[in-house]
Scaffold this motif. Structure first.
Motif, mmCIF file in Angstrom:
data_model
loop_
_atom_site.group_PDB
_atom_site.id
_atom_site.type_symbol
_atom_site.label_atom_id
_atom_site.label_comp_id
_atom_site.label_asym_id
_atom_site.label_seq_id
_atom_site.Cartn_x
_atom_site.Cartn_y
_atom_site.Cartn_z
ATOM 1 N N ASP A 229 77.247 6.072 -1.932
ATOM 2 C CA ASP A 229 76.578 5.220 -2.919
ATOM 3 C C ASP A 229 75.074 5.320 -2.717
ATOM 4 O OD1 ASP A 229 78.953 4.114 -4.038
ATOM 5 O OD2 ASP A 229 79.088 2.699 -2.361
ATOM 6 N N LEU B 285 73.383 -1.620 -4.001
ATOM 7 C CA LEU B 285 73.551 -0.419 -4.816
ATOM 8 C C LEU B 285 72.428 -0.388 -5.836
ATOM 9 C CD1 LEU B 285 77.370 -0.648 -5.632
ATOM 10 C CD2 LEU B 285 76.282 0.903 -4.017
ATOM 11 N N VAL C 14 71.740 3.506 -2.372
ATOM 12 C CA VAL C 14 71.343 2.164 -1.941
ATOM 13 C C VAL C 14 69.885 2.184 -1.477
ATOM 14 C CG1 VAL C 14 73.699 1.534 -1.226
ATOM 15 C CG2 VAL C 14 72.129 2.531 0.441
#
Length: 156
Positions: free
Chosen positions: A90, A58, A92
């Motif tokens: 998320d 992340l 990333v």
């Protein structure tokens, strides 16, 4: 040892982390921290780099700004070149292995790496808060695997 056992024990670790939810809290966190310290006396992350080669970390806004500055590029250029949104929504790194992983398993941005990398494998602090990740991480990280195995033998 870990590489030969990780797949066979993966389901056991999923069951274990579900069982650990009954024990979550300070006593489990204290035990995990003690086990974490013992395991990391025996394991050298540079021999593995499973996290860097298998799990895109992340990346938060603070991480983006810090890494972009280190690379000498704009934050938007960093985000366009290096980040993506995953299936969990998320933000990333957009590739695995990490583009900053060097052939000798060192990180080219180590001092500036994302917070998620600094805290990985999340087994020394607030272990209970990350129970859902430990079984998955044990497939990438021999330290997490051995931590779960030792905790398993410590349970009543």
């Amino acid at each position: 040892d870990w590489n030969n056992k990780k797949n066979a024990i993966g389901k056991q670790h999923q069951q274990l982390t579900k069982k650990l939810k009954q024990h979550r809290g300070k006593p489990l966190d204290k035990l995990a921290k003690k086990v974490h310290q013992a395991v990391f006396q025996e394991i050298d992350c540079l021999q593995c780099a499973g996290c860097c080669s298998g799990i895109p970390p992340l990346v938060n806004k603070t991480d983006s700004a810090r890494i972009a500055k280190k690379l000498g590029i704009s934050e938007s250029e960093f985000e366009t070149s290096y980040l993506t949104v995953d299936e969990d929504n998320d933000i990333v790194m957009n590739q695995s292995p990490c583009p900053f992983l060097l052939p000798d398993n060192y990180c080219s941005i180590y001092e500036f790496r994302p917070k998620a990398c600094c805290e990985y494998p999340h087994t020394d602090e607030r272990f209970s808060a990350h129970l859902d990740y430990h079984a998955v991480n044990s497939q990438y990280c021999p330290a997490t695997f051995h931590i779960l195995e030792r905790i398993k033998t410590s349970l009543p």
